[in-house]
Design a protein around this motif. Sequence first.
Motif, PDB file in Angstrom:
ATOM      1  N   THR A 115       0.403  -1.650   0.111  1.00  0.00           N
ATOM      2  CA  THR A 115       0.128   0.483   0.117  1.00  0.00           C
ATOM      3  C   THR A 115       0.974   1.299   0.165  1.00  0.00           C
ATOM      4  O   THR A 115       0.294   2.112  -0.834  1.00  0.00           O
ATOM      5  CB  THR A 115      -0.689   0.192   0.899  1.00  0.00           C
ATOM      6  N   ARG A 116       2.286   1.255   0.143  1.00  0.00           N
ATOM      7  CA  ARG A 116       2.808   2.374   0.775  1.00  0.00           C
ATOM      8  C   ARG A 116       4.046   2.981  -0.266  1.00  0.00           C
ATOM      9  O   ARG A 116       4.921   3.596  -0.225  1.00  0.00           O
ATOM     10  CB  ARG A 116       3.221   2.071   1.888  1.00  0.00           C
ATOM     11  N   PHE A 117       4.206   1.692  -1.424  1.00  0.00           N
ATOM     12  CA  PHE A 117       5.638   1.538  -1.839  1.00  0.00           C
ATOM     13  C   PHE A 117       5.267   1.030  -3.533  1.00  0.00           C
ATOM     14  O   PHE A 117       3.474   0.102  -3.680  1.00  0.00           O
ATOM     15  CB  PHE A 117       6.150   0.299  -1.868  1.00  0.00           C
ATOM     16  N   ARG A 118       5.299   1.383  -4.578  1.00  0.00           N
ATOM     17  CA  ARG A 118       4.690   0.920  -6.303  1.00  0.00           C
ATOM     18  C   ARG A 118       5.846  -0.384  -6.406  1.00  0.00           C
ATOM     19  O   ARG A 118       6.882  -0.735  -6.103  1.00  0.00           O
ATOM     20  CB  ARG A 118       6.055   2.000  -6.964  1.00  0.00           C
ATOM     21  N   VAL A 119       5.006  -1.083  -5.781  1.00  0.00           N
ATOM     22  CA  VAL A 119       5.278  -2.404  -6.800  1.00  0.00           C
ATOM     23  C   VAL A 119       4.895  -3.050  -7.577  1.00  0.00           C
ATOM     24  O   VAL A 119       3.728  -2.949  -8.567  1.00  0.00           O
ATOM     25  CB  VAL A 119       4.740  -3.552  -5.223  1.00  0.00           C
ATOM     26  N   PRO A 131      -1.362  -5.920  -8.782  1.00  0.00           N
ATOM     27  CA  PRO A 131      -3.020  -6.528  -8.657  1.00  0.00           C
ATOM     28  C   PRO A 131      -2.819  -8.349  -8.993  1.00  0.00           C
ATOM     29  O   PRO A 131      -3.275  -9.237  -8.500  1.00  0.00           O
ATOM     30  CB  PRO A 131      -3.081  -5.868 -10.354  1.00  0.00           C
ATOM     31  N   LEU A 132      -1.006  -8.683  -9.538  1.00  0.00           N
ATOM     32  CA  LEU A 132      -0.897  -9.810  -9.997  1.00  0.00           C
ATOM     33  C   LEU A 132      -1.025 -10.435  -8.198  1.00  0.00           C
ATOM     34  O   LEU A 132      -1.093 -11.522  -8.476  1.00  0.00           O
ATOM     35  CB  LEU A 132      -0.514 -10.286 -11.098  1.00  0.00           C
ATOM     36  N   ILE A 133      -0.146  -9.814  -7.618  1.00  0.00           N
ATOM     37  CA  ILE A 133       0.234 -10.701  -6.698  1.00  0.00           C
ATOM     38  C   ILE A 133      -1.387 -11.040  -5.515  1.00  0.00           C
ATOM     39  O   ILE A 133      -1.050 -11.424  -4.708  1.00  0.00           O
ATOM     40  CB  ILE A 133       1.380  -9.537  -5.878  1.00  0.00           C
ATOM     41  N   LEU A 134      -1.998 -10.051  -5.292  1.00  0.00           N
ATOM     42  CA  LEU A 134      -3.250  -9.656  -5.192  1.00  0.00           C
ATOM     43  C   LEU A 134      -3.823 -11.034  -4.932  1.00  0.00           C
ATOM     44  O   LEU A 134      -4.333 -11.677  -4.593  1.00  0.00           O
ATOM     45  CB  LEU A 134      -4.209  -8.832  -5.039  1.00  0.00           C
ATOM     46  N   LEU A 167      -1.506 -20.324   4.701  1.00  0.00           N
ATOM     47  CA  LEU A 167      -2.085 -20.559   4.672  1.00  0.00           C
ATOM     48  C   LEU A 167      -3.887 -19.392   4.850  1.00  0.00           C
ATOM     49  O   LEU A 167      -4.401 -19.200   4.269  1.00  0.00           O
ATOM     50  CB  LEU A 167      -3.073 -21.949   5.231  1.00  0.00           C
ATOM     51  N   ALA A 168      -2.770 -18.533   6.503  1.00  0.00           N
ATOM     52  CA  ALA A 168      -3.512 -17.556   6.720  1.00  0.00           C
ATOM     53  C   ALA A 168      -2.891 -16.365   6.169  1.00  0.00           C
ATOM     54  O   ALA A 168      -3.762 -15.425   6.230  1.00  0.00           O
ATOM     55  CB  ALA A 168      -3.585 -17.686   8.286  1.00  0.00           C
ATOM     56  N   LEU A 169      -1.700 -16.330   6.229  1.00  0.00           N
ATOM     57  CA  LEU A 169      -1.314 -15.283   5.359  1.00  0.00           C
ATOM     58  C   LEU A 169      -2.478 -14.252   4.019  1.00  0.00           C
ATOM     59  O   LEU A 169      -1.789 -12.756   3.978  1.00  0.00           O
ATOM     60  CB  LEU A 169      -0.621 -14.844   4.804  1.00  0.00           C
ATOM     61  N   PRO A 170      -2.241 -14.806   3.126  1.00  0.00           N
ATOM     62  CA  PRO A 170      -3.484 -14.631   2.351  1.00  0.00           C
ATOM     63  C   PRO A 170      -4.578 -13.534   3.509  1.00  0.00           C
ATOM     64  O   PRO A 170      -5.258 -12.512   2.948  1.00  0.00           O
ATOM     65  CB  PRO A 170      -4.452 -15.722   1.435  1.00  0.00           C
ATOM     66  N   LEU A 171      -5.482 -14.263   3.927  1.00  0.00           N
ATOM     67  CA  LEU A 171      -6.633 -13.888   4.588  1.00  0.00           C
ATOM     68  C   LEU A 171      -5.818 -12.402   5.002  1.00  0.00           C
ATOM     69  O   LEU A 171      -6.414 -11.332   5.128  1.00  0.00           O
ATOM     70  CB  LEU A 171      -6.875 -14.507   5.574  1.00  0.00           C
ATOM     71  N   ALA A 172      -4.840 -12.375   6.234  1.00  0.00           N
ATOM     72  CA  ALA A 172      -4.207 -11.312   6.669  1.00  0.00           C
ATOM     73  C   ALA A 172      -4.220 -10.278   6.289  1.00  0.00           C
ATOM     74  O   ALA A 172      -4.267  -8.792   6.409  1.00  0.00           O
ATOM     75  CB  ALA A 172      -3.094 -11.864   8.056  1.00  0.00           C
ATOM     76  N   ILE A 173      -3.351 -10.824   4.376  1.00  0.00           N
ATOM     77  CA  ILE A 173      -2.175  -9.383   3.748  1.00  0.00           C
ATOM     78  C   ILE A 173      -4.192  -8.701   2.846  1.00  0.00           C
ATOM     79  O   ILE A 173      -3.045  -7.601   3.250  1.00  0.00           O
ATOM     80  CB  ILE A 173      -1.863 -10.171   2.540  1.00  0.00           C
ATOM     81  N   TRP A 174      -4.456 -10.187   2.314  1.00  0.00           N
ATOM     82  CA  TRP A 174      -6.004  -9.361   1.720  1.00  0.00           C
ATOM     83  C   TRP A 174      -6.455  -8.241   2.698  1.00  0.00           C
ATOM     84  O   TRP A 174      -7.255  -6.333   2.691  1.00  0.00           O
ATOM     85  CB  TRP A 174      -6.834  -9.836   1.478  1.00  0.00           C
TER      86      TRP A 174
END
Length: 267
Positions: free
Chosen positions: A88-92, A96-99, A140-147
């Motif tokens: 959210t704070r850097f140009r990655v 969209p593909l990562i998400l 397995l839980a990281l996608p939920l937390a990151i999103w």
Amino acid sequence: MKRGFPIAVAWLAAVFAVAPILWVLITSVTPAEKLVQGRVGAGFSLASYIRVLSHTEFPLCIINSALVALLTTLFTLGLGLIAAYALTRFRVVAKPLILALLLAIPLFPQISILIYLYLAASRLGLINTYAALIVPYTALALPLAIWYLVAVLDDIPRDLDNAARLDGCAPLRTLTSVLMPLVLPSMVAVGLLVFLLSWNEFIIALVLTTDAKARTAPVGLAMFQGTHYIPWADITAAAVVVLLPVVLLAFFGQRMLVAGLTRGALK
């Protein structure tokens, strides 16, 4: 009718959800000899709880589940917050593909990766260890937390980052001192969900824990079935013990859970 019908449906849903738990609770305090006769609720006895907590290895399973779930929650929140901050704070590149890839990870059934998890854990010597469970649980839980944390951080104005940068804060200091207090309710909400998911997970723990002393609570609960009969009193008593932390977390953390999950809904 306009007010009574929704209330009646809410009561019906509550009864439908609570009835199985009450049935398990009543069965757990019914003497075993009464259960053999099919007389659930005929009498009161705590003998099943005494057997489960003092004559079995189930308390060790509870400790294993608590440690695994707690460490998984801490790792997930730490890695998820850093990843969400970067997104959210850097140009990655290809954000969209990562998400999209993160969103696709939970869509794969866990059973499809069990063989590879077992082979990897076996070759690394991690069978019957906490690491064998914490690593896949965190993944397995990281996608939920990151999103979720990405959505929360997107709602926080960038002006706060700019003000912190003018005061000499590095990105990591900005995250820990400025942004983290603002997203704390949301982190607690995500943490509760991750803890409950890790606490209730069964299939991965069943495959990666072959020693009775390394089993988690859901696996230990499944091992109560006897050779010649099913000890329903002991099984239901163990089920109540497993449910108790979940009920306590839901009861005491419901306000923060609802506040964290609905944050930004009325922006």
